[in-house]
Write a protein that holds these residues in place. Structure first.
Motif, short mmCIF file in Angstrom:
data_model
loop_
_atom_site.label_atom_id
_atom_site.label_comp_id
_atom_site.label_asym_id
_atom_site.label_seq_id
_atom_site.Cartn_x
_atom_site.Cartn_y
_atom_site.Cartn_z
N HIS A 1 0.66 -2.98 -6.79
CA HIS A 1 0.42 -2.96 -5.36
C HIS A 1 0.36 -4.39 -4.82
O HIS A 1 0.78 -4.65 -3.69
CB HIS A 1 -0.89 -2.23 -5.03
CG HIS A 1 -0.76 -0.74 -5.04
ND1 HIS A 1 -1.30 0.04 -6.02
CD2 HIS A 1 -0.13 0.11 -4.19
CE1 HIS A 1 -1.02 1.31 -5.78
NE2 HIS A 1 -0.31 1.38 -4.66
N PRO B 1 3.19 2.25 -5.44
CA PRO B 1 3.32 0.87 -5.90
C PRO B 1 4.77 0.47 -6.17
O PRO B 1 5.64 1.32 -6.37
CB PRO B 1 2.51 0.86 -7.20
CG PRO B 1 2.66 2.25 -7.72
CD PRO B 1 2.67 3.14 -6.50
N TRP C 1 0.86 -1.18 0.00
CA TRP C 1 0.00 0.00 0.00
C TRP C 1 0.91 1.24 0.00
O TRP C 1 2.08 1.16 0.30
CB TRP C 1 -0.96 -0.01 1.18
CG TRP C 1 -0.32 -0.17 2.53
CD1 TRP C 1 -0.03 0.80 3.45
CD2 TRP C 1 0.10 -1.41 3.15
NE1 TRP C 1 0.53 0.28 4.57
CE2 TRP C 1 0.63 -1.08 4.44
CE3 TRP C 1 0.08 -2.75 2.77
CZ2 TRP C 1 1.12 -2.04 5.31
CZ3 TRP C 1 0.58 -3.70 3.64
CH2 TRP C 1 1.09 -3.35 4.89
N ALA D 1 5.88 3.94 0.94
CA ALA D 1 5.17 2.69 0.71
C ALA D 1 5.45 1.70 1.82
O ALA D 1 6.45 1.81 2.53
CB ALA D 1 5.57 2.08 -0.64
#
Length: 288
Positions: A72, A54, A51, A91
């Protein structure tokens, strides 16, 4: 665990209940553009749930321009080539490295559909599966809790999963034990099955034919053999089942585009950062 001002990288062995099916878990937390990671042929199947920004993959085909794909969530089968990738910004992600037979049980499809390829997990596990599990991971702030979430989800999928063929399990065990140094003829003789039958079973339950699997295992042995075990690259080639150093050089260049000396430097750097081989496998190194 490695933690810097740019992020965090964590690895953990699977628990005893899934140790035969799952090699390890990884966790990533990046605070900005991180280093490029080179994923190596390692005879494992990888699940990624992430999440934030990406994952970007860079496919380096010799006959075509470099292309990029962003993910993702991703499933990747056994590969006979390397892939570069990295996170461009903020991320988090959890990765699962399956053994081939563990992936066959958990995913419930012939693994040749994943060989040398990447697909979205929902194509295999059902619409919404990855989103539901990712939501649970996001709601769990610590890595230990996330490992428990992912293990419980995988264990539920394996409760009623049919076991792999005993023939494939035996052949896989023998190849792993000798680091791929067993010919297709000898493998057929020891399992009591013909070479053609083994080819079919391996494509279904491992993803690649025995010859390709042996090549990957031999490569991993050469990569992870401790420096003190051999005096030179020629010694390394001999100990790992190559005809000579030139044969090992060709195989390394074909599989990863680097010489053994170049890749061993990256592998030693990975080990110094805490990314040590597990069960004789080194799945990835950081390029820079």
């Amino acid at each position: 665990m490695e933690s810097t001002n740019r992020g965090e990288y964590v690895e953990r062995r699977a628990s005893e209940r899934l140790r035969a099916q799952v090699v390890m878990y990884r966790g990533h937390r990046t605070a900005g553009r991180g280093p490029v990671r080179l994923t190596l042929p390692s005879a494992t199947v990888t699940l990624i749930l992430g999440w934030g920004d990406p994952l970007q993959l860079f496919h380096e085909a010799r006959s075509a321009p470099e292309s990029r794909a962003t993910w993702h969530a991703m499933l990747a089968g056994l590969r006979t080539s390397s892939v570069k990738g990295g996170y461009p910004g903020v991320a988090e992600a959890v990765e699962v490295e399956f053994t081939p037979l563990g992936a066959y049980m958990c995913l419930g499809l012939p693994l040749h559909h994943l060989a040398n390829d990447h697909v979205h997990p929902d194509e295999v596990l059902g619409t919404g599966w990855s989103a539901r599990l990712t939501e649970q991971l996001i709601a769990t702030p610590d890595w230990e809790g996330r490992w428990a979430v992912i293990e419980n989800a995988l264990a539920r999928r394996m409760v009623d999963a049919p076991p792999p063929s005993p023939v494939v399990a035996e052949a896989w065990s023998q190849l792993r034990a000798c680091h791929g140094q067993l010919s297709a003829k000898d493998l057929a003789a020891t399992t009591g099955r013909g070479s053609r039958r083994l080819q079919v079973l391996f494509r279904e339950q491992i993803g690649l034919p025995p010859q390709s699997v042996s090549r990957i295992l031999r490569f991993q042995r050469a990569l992870t053999l401790p420096p003190e075990a051999c005096r030179s690259l020629a010694d390394r080639a001999t100990l790992c089942g190559y005809y000579d150093q030139a044969h090992m050089n060709r195989d390394f260049r074909d599989l990863v585009g680097l010489t053994p000396a170049q890749l061993c430097v990256l592998a030693e750097s990975a080990v110094s950062r805490g990314n040590a081989p597990i069960d004789g496998r080194l799945a990835n190194v950081f390029c820079h």
